[in-house]
Structure formats: structure tokens, C-alpha cells
Design an enzyme around this catalytic site. Structure first.
Site, PDB file in Angstrom:
ATOM      1  N   SER A 109      -6.156  -2.680   1.207  1.00  0.00           N
ATOM      2  CA  SER A 109      -6.680  -2.342  -0.145  1.00  0.00           C
ATOM      3  C   SER A 109      -6.841  -3.299  -1.237  1.00  0.00           C
ATOM      4  CB  SER A 109      -5.353  -1.131  -0.619  1.00  0.00           C
ATOM      5  OG  SER A 109      -5.400  -0.042   0.231  1.00  0.00           O
ATOM      6  N   ASN A 117      -9.438  -1.567  10.684  1.00  0.00           N
ATOM      7  CA  ASN A 117      -8.265  -0.572  10.033  1.00  0.00           C
ATOM      8  C   ASN A 117      -7.527   0.256  11.091  1.00  0.00           C
ATOM      9  OD1 ASN A 117      -8.292  -1.484   6.941  1.00  0.00           O
ATOM     10  ND2 ASN A 117     -10.371  -1.086   7.618  1.00  0.00           N
ATOM     11  N   GLU A 162     -13.265  -6.175   9.034  1.00  0.00           N
ATOM     12  CA  GLU A 162     -11.851  -6.083   9.718  1.00  0.00           C
ATOM     13  C   GLU A 162     -11.922  -4.891  10.525  1.00  0.00           C
ATOM     14  OE1 GLU A 162      -8.811  -4.914   6.633  1.00  0.00           O
ATOM     15  OE2 GLU A 162     -10.406  -5.610   5.410  1.00  0.00           O
ATOM     16  N   ARG A 215     -10.989   2.538  11.473  1.00  0.00           N
ATOM     17  CA  ARG A 215     -12.146   2.457  10.825  1.00  0.00           C
ATOM     18  C   ARG A 215     -12.495   0.912  10.711  1.00  0.00           C
ATOM     19  NH1 ARG A 215     -10.323   2.833   5.429  1.00  0.00           N
ATOM     20  NH2 ARG A 215     -11.014   0.469   5.142  1.00  0.00           N
ATOM     21  N   GLY A 275      -7.158   4.915   5.288  1.00  0.00           N
ATOM     22  CA  GLY A 275      -6.607   6.170   4.235  1.00  0.00           C
ATOM     23  C   GLY A 275      -6.985   7.326   4.811  1.00  0.00           C
ATOM     24  N   TYR A 320      -8.824   3.415  -6.718  1.00  0.00           N
ATOM     25  CA  TYR A 320      -7.901   4.449  -6.829  1.00  0.00           C
ATOM     26  C   TYR A 320      -8.015   4.752  -8.361  1.00  0.00           C
ATOM     27  CZ  TYR A 320      -6.338   2.694  -2.358  1.00  0.00           C
ATOM     28  OH  TYR A 320      -6.411   2.427  -1.101  1.00  0.00           O
ATOM     29  N   GLU A 328       0.817  -1.071   0.224  1.00  0.00           N
ATOM     30  CA  GLU A 328      -0.131   0.035   0.089  1.00  0.00           C
ATOM     31  C   GLU A 328       0.898   1.224  -0.102  1.00  0.00           C
ATOM     32  OE1 GLU A 328      -3.686  -0.536   2.534  1.00  0.00           O
ATOM     33  OE2 GLU A 328      -2.347  -2.166   3.219  1.00  0.00           O
ATOM     34  N   ASP A 357     -14.920  -2.192   8.949  1.00  0.00           N
ATOM     35  CA  ASP A 357     -15.701  -2.457   7.734  1.00  0.00           C
ATOM     36  C   ASP A 357     -16.713  -3.456   7.756  1.00  0.00           C
ATOM     37  OD1 ASP A 357     -14.151  -0.399   6.491  1.00  0.00           O
ATOM     38  OD2 ASP A 357     -12.416  -1.937   5.739  1.00  0.00           O
TER      39      ASP A 357
END
Length: 341
Positions: A182, A306, A304, A289, A310, A250, A13, A291
Site C-alpha cells: 500500500s 501480491n 511485485e 495480483r 485488496g 484511499y 495495512e 503489478d
């Protein structure tokens, strides 16, 4: 304050991290902080005006491309450099391993240097998706069913895992690196094929020592940002066709963020409560974060945690913070202040 912002790094990443760190650096410079940028993969320290990085490519880097950034001695020497030692605090703009796995945090703790985000224990735990799911399930938070297989698994073990996965988890399957992000190295196996399964395992194991095999949770892509001890509004990610993979994340125009997500209030509250519970029981701090995937029948699974999500100005947490009335500059400042506290 004098802030040293870590960005880039040797993980898959890397390109995303360059933009996260740069975004945070600009925001914190606008708040009056003195900024030094440090890429631990190259050992290069630079001022904000010296930095340049192209936006992430639309496809993830190959393991060959990442090979030039794999020297652990450079990473360690970077953390021992004057850029770190002369700073008041280290700000993590890194994603992936190392950086999101507790190793760099442990060095900084030995140096007595404050840093943003979760501590050694929490980052080391949450980077391991398999162990995190065990803890979440034990706490009553729904997670996808899954299996784990290591890089050194012999052919008979792989075959047994395939038979168990196909029988118990069903097709399609999600196969991904156990400690990646990612969606790098991730495959959605849509065919009942052991050969396809082994190819997906090989791809995942190119990026990790363990591969996670999970049931595919059909439904909507949701995420909840955590800031301090507060759950931000639930955000829904929609794609312009296809799965929310690296290419969609992206490539400009391929995704949209809906925040707050259009959900019944009871469901919103339940997801936010489970997100905050997941964050707290794993000992996370500062920001993060969580998810989720929401099935058409209204049930959901937590995918998961994080610990270093990002942080570009258009990433998920900044968008959720914006929906809560928190600007990107204020968000970055609150992350720094939480580390001080």
C-alpha cells in the site's frame, strides 16, 4: 461451510485489511456460508453483524499507532482459538506482515486447517520484493534495477549504497520497505541529496528490516489479477494528479480504474503472459495480483507479486473480475473453492 475470516492484524495495512475482510465476509455470507470474523491483532472473534470499522484514513498509520498491535502471542493464540478450530476453512483477508509472509499459513498447516490463497513457501517468497525480483529476472520477466540495504547497515555502507544508487540507477529513486504494501513507507527521491536518501531509508526501515532502492520507472500503472490459472483483463490505474500512493489509493475520487486497459492486443497478451508466468514460477495458487509499470516507449517492468491483494468491492482484482463478467460474490466463492481443490 463454516468460514473463519481473518482481518485487521497488526501490519501497516491493518485498516485496509479490515475492509477487505469485511467485504469478503458479506459476499460469502450471501452465498450461504456461516461466517466468523477474527482479528488476530486483538484476538477478538465476532459475528458479521457485530463488526464495525471506519474506512481507511487517507494517510498511513504511524509506527507508534501500530505498536499497540505488535504482540505476537495474541496472534498465535488467535490462530489456536475455537474460531479457527471449529471452522471448515480460514479465509485470509489480511495484508502485510504477519499474514502475507507465510507465518500464519505455517501454523494453519500444522493444525491441518485449509486456508485461501498461496501456501507457506510462496507467501514467504513473494513478500520479499528483492528475492522475488531475482527469480523473475532469471525467468526472463523484466524488473526494475535495484539495491537492498538492511536496518543495521553502518554509515559507510549507507554512503556506498547512495553513491552506487545515484550513479547506476539515477534520480529519481524509489525507496520503500522490502516487505511492505500500500506504498506505506515509500519515498520518491527526486533530488540528488544524500541527506534526502538517508531520510527515505529511515522511513522505509521504520516499517521493515530491509529497504529496497529501485530505479524510478516512468509511465503508466498497470496490474493483472490472477484467478486460478487465468489472467484477468489488464487494469490501468490513473490518479487525479500525483503518484499512486496511500493517499491516492484511499481518498475517494483520487483514482480511477480503466479495465480493460487501452493497450495494443499484442502488448496486453505479453503482460498477461508474464503475469501468469510470475504467478506460476513462484508457486502461487488461488488468486493474486501482479503489478507493472509501462514506459512511454512500450517496454514494461514487473514491480511485485501480491499474494493477498485488496478485496473490497472496489479494489483492483474485483474490478478486473467484473470486467471479465465475474461478480464480487462469485469471485470470493471461487477463491474459497480453489482452496478446497
Amino acid at each position: 461451510m463454516k468460514l473463519c475470516i481473518l482481518l485487521g492484524g497488526p501490519s501497516a495495512e491493518r485498516e485496509v485489511s479490515l475492509m477487505s475482510g469485511y467485504g469478503m465476509a458479506k459476499a460469502l455470507a450471501n452465498r450461504g456460508h456461516k461466517i466468523t470474523l477474527l482479528d488476530p491483532a486483538t484476538g477478538r472473534a465476532m459475528h458479521l453483524e457485530e463488526f464495525h470499522a471506519d474506512p481507511p484514513k487517507t494517510e498511513p498509520p504511524t509506527t507508534k499507532e501500530l505498536g499497540q498491535y505488535s504482540q505476537s502471542n495474541i496472534v498465535l493464540e488467535s490462530l489456536m482459538s475455537s474460531a479457527v478450530r471449529e471452522s471448515d476453512m480460514v479465509v485470509f483477508g489480511l495484508h502485510g506482515v504477519p499474514g502475507e509472509d507465510g507465518l500464519m499459513q505455517s501454523v494453519l498447516e500444522l493444525l491441518g486447517k485449509p486456508y485461501t490463497g498461496s501456501n507457506v513457501f510462496s507467501t514467504a517468497l513473494c513478500i520479499d520484493k528483492h528475492y522475488t525480483k531475482i527469480i523473475l529476472k532469471d525467468a526472463g520477466i523484466p524488473v526494475p534495477r535495484g539495491l537492498i540495504v538492511g536496518k543495521n547497515a553502518h554509515p559507510q555502507e549507507r554512503h556506498a549504497t547512495w553513491e552506487l544508487a545515484a550513479a547506476e540507477l539515477g534520480i529519481p529513486l524509489i525507496i520503500k520497505p522490502n516487505d511492505g504494501g500500500s506504498t506505506v513507507g515509500l519515498t520518491i527521491l527526486k533530488e540528488n541529496s544524500e541527506d534526502g536518501f538517508n531520510r527515505a531509508l529511515d522511513l522505509a526501515l521504520d516499517y521493515s528490516s530491509k529497504a529496497l532502492i529501485e530505479e524510478f520507472v516512468e509511465g503508466r500503472e498497470l496490474t493483472v489479477g490472477i484467478l486460478g490459472r487465468e489472467a484477468l483483463p489488464v487494469l490501468e490505474i490513473t490518479t487525479n494528479g500525483g503518484f499512486y500512493d496511500y493517499h491516492h489509493k484511499y481518498t475517494p475520487g483520487m483514482t480511477a480504474h480503466i479495465c480493460p486497459a487501452d493497450l495494443p492486443s499484442e502488448l496486453t497478451s505479453a503482460i498477461q503472459a508474464d503475469a501468469l508466468k510470475a504467478f506460476e514460477i513462484t508457486g502461487c495458487r488461488g488468486y493474486g495480483r501482479i503489478d507493472f509499470r509501462l514506459r512511454p516507449n512500450g517496454t514494461y517492468s514487473c514491480l511485485e507479486i501480491n499474494t493477498l491483494p485488496g478485496m473490497t468491492s472496489t479494489s483492483l482484482i474485483p474490478d478486473a473480475a467484473k470486467a471479465a463478467g465475474i461478480s464480487f460474490e462469485e469471485l470470493c466463492e471461487r477463491i474459497v473453492q480453489a482452496a478446497i481443490a
